[in-house]
Design an enzyme around this catalytic site. Structure first.
Site, PDB file in Angstrom:
ATOM      1  N   TYR A  50       0.754  -1.221   0.065  1.00 26.74           N
ATOM      2  CA  TYR A  50       0.037  -0.074  -0.109  1.00 26.74           C
ATOM      3  C   TYR A  50       0.734   1.281   0.066  1.00 26.74           C
ATOM      4  CZ  TYR A  50      -4.050  -2.839   1.464  1.00 26.74           C
ATOM      5  OH  TYR A  50      -4.872  -3.730   1.415  1.00 26.74           O
ATOM      6  N   HIS A  61      -0.981 -11.778   1.748  1.00 30.74           N
ATOM      7  CA  HIS A  61      -2.122 -10.989   0.908  1.00 30.74           C
ATOM      8  C   HIS A  61      -2.829 -11.449  -0.047  1.00 30.74           C
ATOM      9  CE1 HIS A  61      -2.381  -6.413   0.061  1.00 30.74           C
ATOM     10  NE2 HIS A  61      -3.474  -6.903  -0.213  1.00 30.74           N
TER      11      HIS A  61
HETATM   12  N1  LIG Z   1      -6.620  -7.405   1.704  1.00 33.47           N
HETATM   13  C1  LIG Z   1      -7.092  -6.754   0.433  1.00 33.47           C
HETATM   14  O1  LIG Z   1      -6.834  -7.380  -0.638  1.00 33.47           O
HETATM   15  C2  LIG Z   1      -7.670  -5.702   0.432  1.00 33.47           C
HETATM   16  C3  LIG Z   1      -8.278  -5.026  -0.808  1.00 33.47           C
HETATM   17  C4  LIG Z   1      -9.026  -3.690  -0.448  1.00 33.47           C
HETATM   18  C5  LIG Z   1      -9.119  -3.112   0.567  1.00 33.47           C
HETATM   19  N2  LIG Z   1      -8.238  -3.761   1.857  1.00 33.47           N
HETATM   20  C6  LIG Z   1      -8.296  -3.031   3.134  1.00 33.47           C
HETATM   21  O2  LIG Z   1      -9.718  -2.722   3.325  1.00 33.47           O
HETATM   22  C7  LIG Z   1      -9.601  -1.270   3.458  1.00 33.47           C
HETATM   23  C8  LIG Z   1     -11.103  -0.543   3.065  1.00 33.47           C
HETATM   24  O3  LIG Z   1     -11.651  -0.802   1.962  1.00 33.47           O
HETATM   25  P1  LIG Z   1     -11.610   0.157   0.577  1.00 33.47           P
HETATM   26  O4  LIG Z   1     -11.118   1.302   0.933  1.00 33.47           O
HETATM   27  O5  LIG Z   1     -11.373  -0.580  -0.617  1.00 33.47           O
HETATM   28  O6  LIG Z   1     -13.095   0.318   0.747  1.00 33.47           O
HETATM   29  P2  LIG Z   1     -14.455   1.122   1.699  1.00 33.47           P
HETATM   30  O7  LIG Z   1     -13.794   1.127   3.227  1.00 33.47           O
HETATM   31  O8  LIG Z   1     -15.442   0.196   1.446  1.00 33.47           O
HETATM   32  O9  LIG Z   1     -14.412   2.583   1.015  1.00 33.47           O
HETATM   33  C9  LIG Z   1     -13.485   3.598   1.441  1.00 33.47           C
HETATM   34  C10 LIG Z   1     -14.256   4.376   0.765  1.00 33.47           C
HETATM   35  O10 LIG Z   1     -15.456   5.103   1.451  1.00 33.47           O
HETATM   36  C11 LIG Z   1     -15.662   6.257   1.946  1.00 33.47           C
HETATM   37  N3  LIG Z   1     -16.255   6.403   3.198  1.00 33.47           N
HETATM   38  C12 LIG Z   1     -15.963   5.905   4.312  1.00 33.47           C
HETATM   39  N4  LIG Z   1     -16.844   5.925   5.097  1.00 33.47           N
HETATM   40  C13 LIG Z   1     -17.852   6.486   4.711  1.00 33.47           C
HETATM   41  C14 LIG Z   1     -19.245   6.844   5.231  1.00 33.47           C
HETATM   42  N5  LIG Z   1     -19.559   6.727   6.276  1.00 33.47           N
HETATM   43  N6  LIG Z   1     -19.868   7.442   4.158  1.00 33.47           N
HETATM   44  C15 LIG Z   1     -19.620   7.724   2.985  1.00 33.47           C
HETATM   45  N7  LIG Z   1     -18.551   7.192   2.204  1.00 33.47           N
HETATM   46  C16 LIG Z   1     -17.443   6.818   3.314  1.00 33.47           C
HETATM   47  C17 LIG Z   1     -14.313   6.896   1.992  1.00 33.47           C
HETATM   48  O11 LIG Z   1     -14.098   8.224   1.550  1.00 33.47           O
HETATM   49  P3  LIG Z   1     -13.633   9.503   2.487  1.00 33.47           P
HETATM   50  O12 LIG Z   1     -12.167   9.076   2.878  1.00 33.47           O
HETATM   51  O13 LIG Z   1     -13.609  10.627   1.734  1.00 33.47           O
HETATM   52  O14 LIG Z   1     -14.587   9.517   3.644  1.00 33.47           O
HETATM   53  C18 LIG Z   1     -13.481   5.990   0.868  1.00 33.47           C
HETATM   54  O15 LIG Z   1     -13.689   6.656  -0.388  1.00 33.47           O
HETATM   55  C19 LIG Z   1      -8.485  -0.754   2.604  1.00 33.47           C
HETATM   56  O16 LIG Z   1      -8.148   0.795   3.124  1.00 33.47           O
HETATM   57  C20 LIG Z   1      -7.538  -1.521   3.086  1.00 33.47           C
HETATM   58  O17 LIG Z   1      -7.017  -1.166   4.306  1.00 33.47           O
HETATM   59  C21 LIG Z   1      -7.764  -4.613   1.673  1.00 33.47           C
END
Ligand SMILES: NC(=O)c1ccc[n+]([C@@H]2O[C@H](COP(=O)([O-])OP(=O)(O)OC[C@H]3O[C@@H](n4cnc5c(N)ncnc54)[C@H](OP(=O)(O)O)[C@@H]3O)[C@@H](O)[C@H]2O)c1
Length: 314
Positions: free
Chosen positions: A58, A120
């Site tokens: 990341y 991962h």
């Molecule tokens: N293991 C893996 O392969 C893998 C893959 C993908 C992700 N991940 C992990 O999972 C974490 C989260 O996944 P993600 O970032 O893909 O998706 P997510 O948490 O579903 O979505 C993140 C987005 O949602 C917005 N958001 C957050 N809270 C909100 C709310 N209450 N209302 C409206 N919008 C909101 C954020 O924008 P704002 O910042 O503007 O609020 C951001 O753009 C990653 O950061 C990573 O650590 C792991």
């Protein structure tokens, strides 16, 4: 704003009865987000977040480590109250490289140990040749037994308190369990209201593996309208409870007994994502949520996509 106390779950597969806060803060790169990781993480600690999710791939380990160091220095939190997860990238997903990859992550994070280290992806690629998406021609056979032995070594050396995996199907978990001496405590996978992972959840529950849901909001609004944030059923459920759709999504995950790592670097939304513990969804809400059309958002990290990555798991 007072810090919120976040409930924890115990890892059934951990002899040390290790606990993880159910909500964590993600830190994957998002090019639509202009906010500074270090500042956001310090704010998250102030609000009560204790569980932080990062990965070598990341590019957030350094800023996360600096933020946690500063939060500890400011007396906001102590190391033992934090739960830090990082992940082994595919280029180092080889038996002879896993321990040194973890040492490198620890150095970048300025930590002496991780709470959880994950494989991962169930994929291995050419060492030293980072690309995202991963080029399929760079893939090499994944030696799950050999890599897991190295992961076990990471835990025995005290470099991490627990070990687990990410993006493993039921079949891949079965294979891993057949060779593991130390059982994985977590499988971190995509899980949200439009990809509810029923079969995988059942298997993990039977085998003491805790699921951590990534993309719990299906990436929120960062990629435009999506199947949960714009869903009419969820809009109505949210309105009836006086909550946001994001809160309905996270409350549902909480009621499934899984942990989850939404990412928000916005002060208001990171707080909103913690306001999910003093109300509940009704049976009727659950029934309606069961009807939501299911489709996977993240089909894989390679270019082109692999047809057998998920072992046809639906
Ligand atoms: N293991 C893996 O392969 C893998 C893959 C993908 C992700 N991940 C992990 O999972 C974490 C989260 O996944 P993600 O970032 O893909 O998706 P997510 O948490 O579903 O979505 C993140 C987005 O949602 C917005 N958001 C957050 N809270 C909100 C709310 N209450 N209302 C409206 N919008 C909101 C954020 O924008 P704002 O910042 O503007 O609020 C951001 O753009 C990653 O950061 C990573 O650590 C792991």
């Amino acid at each position: 704003m007072a810090a919120i106390e976040i409930p924890t779950v115990v890892f059934p597969n951990s002899s040390a009865q290790q606990r993880v806060p159910v909500v964590g803060m993600g830190s994957a790169p998002d090019f639509t987000c202009k906010k500074d990781t270090k500042e956001a993480i310090i704010e998250a600690v102030k609000q009560g977040y204790r569980h932080f999710d990062t990965a070598a791939a990341y590019g957030s380990e350094q800023a996360l480590g600096e933020a946690l160091k500063e939060a500890i220095h400011l007396g906001l939190v102590s190391r033992q109250d934090l739960f830090v997860t990082s992940k082994l990238w595919v280029t180092e997903n080889h038996p002879h490289l896993a321990v040194s990859a973890l040492r490198k992550s620890l150095k970048t994070l300025q930590l002496e140990y991780l709470d959880l280290y994950l494989i991962h992806w169930p994929l291995s690629s050419q060492p030293g040749k980072f690309s995202f998406p991963i080029e399929v021609e760079d893939l090499l056979p994944f030696d799950v037994k050999g890599v897991w032995e190295a992961m076990e070594e990471c835990q025995k050396l005290g470099l991490t308190r627990a070990i687990g995996v990410s993006n493993f199907s039921v079949k891949k978990l079965q294979n891993l369990l057949s060779v593991a001496t130390i059982r994985p405590v977590v499988n971190q996978v995509e899980m949200n209201l439009a990809w509810q992972q029923k079969k995988l959840r059942e298997f993990c529950k039977e085998n003491g593996i805790v699921i951590t849901a990534f993309s719990p909001l299906r990436k929120g609004a960062s990629r435009g309208p999506n199947e949960v944030m714009e869903n009419d059923i969820l809009k109505k459920i949210a309105e009836a409870h006086g909550k946001s759709i994001a809160q309905v999504c996270l409350r549902w995950l909480y009621e499934q007994g899984v942990t989850f790592v939404p990412k928000s670097y916005d002060k208001g939304r990171m707080n909103q994502n913690l306001q999910i513990f003093d109300w509940s969804l009704t049976q009727e809400d659950h029934h309606k949520i069961d009807q939501i059309y299911q489709s996977r958002l993240i089909s894989g990290p390679t270019k082109p996509q692999l047809s057998d990555l998920w072992d046809d798991q639906i």
